[in-house]
Scaffold this motif. Structure first.
Motif, PDB file in Angstrom:
ATOM      1  N   HIS A 264       0.521   2.723   9.998  1.00  0.00           N
ATOM      2  CA  HIS A 264       1.144   1.358  10.286  1.00  0.00           C
ATOM      3  C   HIS A 264       2.363   1.525  11.081  1.00  0.00           C
TER       4      HIS A 264
ATOM      5  N   GLU B 130       0.608  -1.305   0.162  1.00  0.00           N
ATOM      6  CA  GLU B 130       0.426   0.200  -0.068  1.00  0.00           C
ATOM      7  C   GLU B 130       1.155   1.050  -0.359  1.00  0.00           C
TER       8      GLU B 130
ATOM      9  N   HIS C 183      -9.053   1.515  10.141  1.00  0.00           N
ATOM     10  CA  HIS C 183      -8.077   2.075   9.170  1.00  0.00           C
ATOM     11  C   HIS C 183      -8.653   1.966   7.686  1.00  0.00           C
TER      12      HIS C 183
HETATM   13 FE1  FEO Z   1      -5.064  -0.914   4.252  1.00  0.00          FE
HETATM   14 FE2  FEO Z   1      -3.386   1.458   4.991  1.00  0.00          FE
HETATM   15  O1  FEO Z   1      -3.493  -0.084   5.600  1.00  0.00           O
END
Ligand code: FEO
Length: 135
Positions: free
Chosen positions: A81, A62, A117
């Protein structure tokens, strides 16, 4: 019964990311099932290890995607994260050292963190994905 029921309201519209989010949900549900079935600590440890590794991989993917599209909130998102990985590592270590067990409280924390999140933080990059889809 599953702890988390997947819903399309969690989709961010980027297949690779959506599939990884679904994978995380499956692993938390699996931990819940194993806990309720009274599976051994070794079995729970294997799933928790998978969850930790897979979460790190997902965050890394991501973050690469956000960098690729020059996402302005990258640093703030990455910080979330980093903090969550610190929590996961701490749970993992406490679990391995018999300081905690896989409890409903712990699983609810993982569930709430992940869904919040996705819905609040991950979804903020959706307009950016949408914009780049057609460029
Ligand atoms: Fe999909 Fe920012 O975690």
């Amino acid at each position: 019964m599953e702890l988390i029921e997947w819903s399309d309201k969690y989709l961010v519209g980027y297949d690779e990311i959506d599939n990884q989010h679904k994978g995380l949900v499956i692993m938390i549900n699996e931990l819940f099932t194993f806990m309720t079935e009274g599976k051994s600590k070794e079995n729970l440890e294997i799933i928790f290890d998978h969850l930790t590794v897979y979460t790190k991989e997902h965050f890394s993917n991501e973050e690469k995607m956000m960098l690729k599209y020059d996402y302005p909130d990258y640093e703030q998102h990455k910080l979330e994260h980093v903090k969550f990985i610190e929590r996961l590592n701490s749970f993992k270590s406490d679990f391995e050292n018999n300081k905690i067990t896989i409890s409903l409280e712990l699983l609810n924390f993982l569930k709430d963190w992940l869904l919040n999140h996705i819905v609040i933080t991950d979804k903020k990059y959706m307009p950016l994905l949408e914009k780049n889809r057609y460029e």
